[in-house]
Design a protein around this motif. Sequence first.
Motif, PDB file in Angstrom:
ATOM      1  N   TYR B  33      45.736  41.309  42.312  1.00  0.00           N
ATOM      2  CA  TYR B  33      45.779  40.198  41.368  1.00  0.00           C
ATOM      3  C   TYR B  33      45.538  40.731  39.963  1.00  0.00           C
ATOM      4  O   TYR B  33      44.719  41.631  39.759  1.00  0.00           O
ATOM      5  N   PHE B  35      44.892  39.603  35.799  1.00  0.00           N
ATOM      6  CA  PHE B  35      44.346  38.533  34.976  1.00  0.00           C
ATOM      7  C   PHE B  35      44.413  38.930  33.503  1.00  0.00           C
ATOM      8  O   PHE B  35      44.387  40.115  33.160  1.00  0.00           O
ATOM      9  N   SER B  95      42.266  43.003  40.261  1.00  0.00           N
ATOM     10  CA  SER B  95      41.445  42.852  41.458  1.00  0.00           C
ATOM     11  C   SER B  95      42.289  43.229  42.658  1.00  0.00           C
ATOM     12  O   SER B  95      43.396  42.715  42.821  1.00  0.00           O
ATOM     13  N   GLU B  96      41.768  44.139  43.469  1.00  0.00           N
ATOM     14  CA  GLU B  96      42.499  44.572  44.653  1.00  0.00           C
ATOM     15  C   GLU B  96      42.012  43.789  45.864  1.00  0.00           C
ATOM     16  O   GLU B  96      40.854  43.421  45.959  1.00  0.00           O
ATOM     17  N   ALA B  97      42.894  43.588  46.822  1.00  0.00           N
ATOM     18  CA  ALA B  97      42.529  42.893  48.050  1.00  0.00           C
ATOM     19  C   ALA B  97      42.802  43.809  49.234  1.00  0.00           C
ATOM     20  O   ALA B  97      43.512  44.793  49.131  1.00  0.00           O
ATOM     21  N   THR B 103      34.922  49.193  47.330  1.00  0.00           N
ATOM     22  CA  THR B 103      35.706  48.677  46.218  1.00  0.00           C
ATOM     23  C   THR B 103      36.101  47.223  46.426  1.00  0.00           C
ATOM     24  O   THR B 103      36.612  46.597  45.517  1.00  0.00           O
ATOM     25  N   LEU B 104      35.858  46.679  47.606  1.00  0.00           N
ATOM     26  CA  LEU B 104      36.193  45.281  47.852  1.00  0.00           C
ATOM     27  C   LEU B 104      35.416  44.399  46.896  1.00  0.00           C
ATOM     28  O   LEU B 104      34.205  44.520  46.772  1.00  0.00           O
ATOM     29  N   GLY B 105      36.126  43.525  46.241  1.00  0.00           N
ATOM     30  CA  GLY B 105      35.475  42.595  45.341  1.00  0.00           C
ATOM     31  C   GLY B 105      35.400  43.062  43.910  1.00  0.00           C
ATOM     32  O   GLY B 105      35.098  42.279  43.020  1.00  0.00           O
ATOM     33  N   ARG B 106      35.671  44.312  43.637  1.00  0.00           N
ATOM     34  CA  ARG B 106      35.547  44.804  42.261  1.00  0.00           C
ATOM     35  C   ARG B 106      36.619  44.192  41.381  1.00  0.00           C
ATOM     36  O   ARG B 106      37.741  43.941  41.814  1.00  0.00           O
ATOM     37  N   LEU B 107      36.251  43.977  40.152  1.00  0.00           N
ATOM     38  CA  LEU B 107      37.144  43.425  39.149  1.00  0.00           C
ATOM     39  C   LEU B 107      37.173  44.427  38.002  1.00  0.00           C
ATOM     40  O   LEU B 107      36.178  44.629  37.324  1.00  0.00           O
ATOM     41  N   TYR B 108      38.328  45.093  37.839  1.00  0.00           N
ATOM     42  CA  TYR B 108      38.463  46.152  36.849  1.00  0.00           C
ATOM     43  C   TYR B 108      39.054  45.589  35.560  1.00  0.00           C
ATOM     44  O   TYR B 108      40.095  44.932  35.589  1.00  0.00           O
ATOM     45  N   PHE B 109      38.392  45.899  34.447  1.00  0.00           N
ATOM     46  CA  PHE B 109      38.879  45.471  33.149  1.00  0.00           C
ATOM     47  C   PHE B 109      39.421  46.641  32.356  1.00  0.00           C
ATOM     48  O   PHE B 109      38.913  47.762  32.459  1.00  0.00           O
TER      49      PHE B 109
END
Lengths: 112, 119
Positions: B33, B35, B95-97, B103-109
């Motif tokens: 995903y 954003f 965000s990877e799924a 790494t599950l749940g991490r949100l990279y900016f």
Amino acid sequence: NAGVTQTPKFRILKIGQSMTLQCTQDMNHNYMYWYRQDPGMGLKLIYYSVGAGITDKGEVPNGYNVSRSTTEDFPLRLELAAPSQTSVYFCASRYRDGSEAFFGQGTRLTVV
Amino acid sequence: AQKVTQAQTEISVVEKEDVTLDCVYETRDTTYYLFWYKQPPSGELVFLIRRNSFDEQNEISGRYSWNFQKSTSSFNFTITASQVVDSAVYFCALSEAKVKGSTLGRLYFGRGTQLTVWP
């Protein structure tokens, strides 16, 4: 809904002091995050949690600790504050991987 | 390696110009995903758009449009007829799924692009 609430909004700490930044969300989100943003810089992940009792380190965890005893709360503990921890801290939460994150208003922390 | 790269650190335009903010991402997941967030001078982070990896349809919302291209791993953001109120820092995030391990749940900016629109 209050969304994501962070307290305090501002704080000045002396070197070596400790404090806890509070974060609470009322959206029943599973995932919660702590980021720091230095002046003119992007967001760096400190710690995150995918559910109560589960936490993991991000990019810059040194000098911080977290706990997640409930779904709603995700406090960030600073031990032995250092000038390098002067920053704006953002807490965020989201429901799951495909969801957008909601951010708190931020805590501006200065360590002198 | 950066998961999300926003190569443009700062962009300045004059009001009414069109401007495109670039975002290049890196992932091995097939499901992910993307954003965009806006951070105005007041400091809060405002969600703008979400796109999943299976939907390459471009999105238009008023003066804003997003161009998602999996072939080039890019998710660019265009503001048409920019206004002074568009001045902000814009962040792209990934965000990877279906990723095992921590790494599950991490949100990279990304590092953000500072957009300044002059009157």
